[in-house]
Design an enzyme around this catalytic site. Sequence first.
Site, PDB file in Angstrom:
ATOM      1  N   THR A 120     -32.034 -41.264  14.215  1.00 26.31           N
ATOM      2  CA  THR A 120     -33.256 -41.216  14.342  1.00 26.31           C
ATOM      3  C   THR A 120     -33.758 -41.369  13.036  1.00 26.31           C
ATOM      4  OG1 THR A 120     -33.911 -39.389  16.060  1.00 26.31           O
ATOM      5  CG2 THR A 120     -35.641 -40.211  15.117  1.00 26.31           C
ATOM      6  N   GLY A 127     -32.699 -35.413  13.957  1.00 25.47           N
ATOM      7  CA  GLY A 127     -31.365 -34.475  14.150  1.00 25.47           C
ATOM      8  C   GLY A 127     -31.884 -34.768  15.652  1.00 25.47           C
ATOM      9  N   GLY A 128     -31.561 -34.649  16.528  1.00 23.26           N
ATOM     10  CA  GLY A 128     -32.537 -34.423  18.150  1.00 23.26           C
ATOM     11  C   GLY A 128     -32.291 -32.820  17.808  1.00 23.26           C
TER      12      GLY A 128
END
Length: 526
Positions: A346, A428-429
């Site tokens: 992202t 980072g999810g």
Amino acid sequence: MISTELPYLSIRKPVIGEAMVVSSQPLASQAGIRVLEQGGNAVDAAIAAAATIAVVEPTNNSIGGDAFAQVWDGERLHGINASGRAPASVDVTAFHGLRKMPERGWQSVTVPGAISAWTALSSRFGRLPFAQLMRSAINYAETGFFVSPGVAIKWSEQSEILRSQPGFAATFLPNGVSPPVGSRFRQPELAETLARIAESNGADFYRGETAKRIAAFARDCGADLKFEDLATHEAEWVEPLSSSFMGSQAYELPPNGQGVVALFALAILDRLNLSAYPVDSAGSIHLQVEAIKAAFAEMGPRIGQSAAPPPGTSWIDQSLVAKHADAIGRKKAGPFVHKLAPLAGTVYLAAGDAEGMMVSFIQSNYMGFGSGIVVPHTGVALQNRGACFSTNPESLTCIRPRSRPFHTILPGFLASQDGDLVAFGSTGGTFQPQGHVQIVARLIAYKQNPQAIVDAPRFKIGEGGNVVLEPGFSEDVQGELASYGHRLTAQSTSSWDFGGMQILHRADGRYLGGVDSRRDSHVAVA
């Protein structure tokens, strides 16, 4: 050959200015500053930076991904959800019996929403013509850009995984290999697509030539995505949710994203007197870990595509908050039963202008390049956000026609008790809400400046509740955490696994910017 070795952690000083753009790419930050110098505002700057970073950091986002934003207009906060939906004609029976959704290929593709975020923001808040905001992105796509170190690493890691996906090698593997650090990479077809988008105020992507090419390629590949899916897409304005922490207000967007996890964890910490424990101490880390674990367990199953909480509930129910806060042992680790989504790629950026308008903006393809599919003659790499759907028919995030998937990306915002305003984010999810909690805790409980917060070592909860520490925590802290019952995995040797943070802090009429040495980050000042 340019060396990519970084033997030491970079400790930077906070940058101070009247207007500012922070992002994970220098060219994007500079593109934003250019439009500020041309008379644009913070929204114009954020759009220019977002368009540019979609070109120069293709390993984490593209114009075929999704986006979310929070905008402080000087008086109030606005939220925008530009996530796309599953195709209207999706055959849900194709996923019956699967343990999880496919992570690559056409079955993972949802309608891209990023362009709709840019145009909606520009229409409502922008000062300059939309086409002017696209100039830097078009230029870097047409004439090329020099591949930065972090981008080169992620490009190489993904090249073999995605090589066989339709259109990927032809677009992203010149001469059959990923481009090395410092090489010039051009995308003339993407430049042409961006030019059509610029000239049409974004309409081309959803209802024009680009939409036709995306739909035609999907049809040729036997995929469900159709022209009508693109033509009916719209970004949605939403009301941000908030939670109090030590007298300050943290803001996140409502689901389909996981912002409520961060808000619930902060609400728990608000009851636990976090500041009584020294920063980076085992006691402080323990309370944050336990609050985050409780928030994932409570909020995770309740997150669906709707912005409203399940009937009869509220997102931040203080009775539930109190229950979880009371259950946390000060020196005892609790269980963790929530299943985390995989790490993903992202980009986060923030912009602020001299008048005080601020934008917290996040954009993503989900897993790096996304699905791996690149539409011929467009340069459009399509996201794989559909991988976040559930295949369980009873789940709130089960794939259905025109449904939105669960989303990991969060643009954060904070209004402190003393009047400061902060736009912040972490990539980072499922690390993102964990990173948001750490940012707010350091800002409010420990009064750290933005750059110190970004430089500080991080922790994260991994699958099964294991706690992973970034290098920088002492052996004494590790030993004490273990004595509480935390299962510590070896300190990660990859700083990439702990997200990329950017912080834009407005205080006393000026901005302080903090950017992350774990990425190719840059803060630009006007």
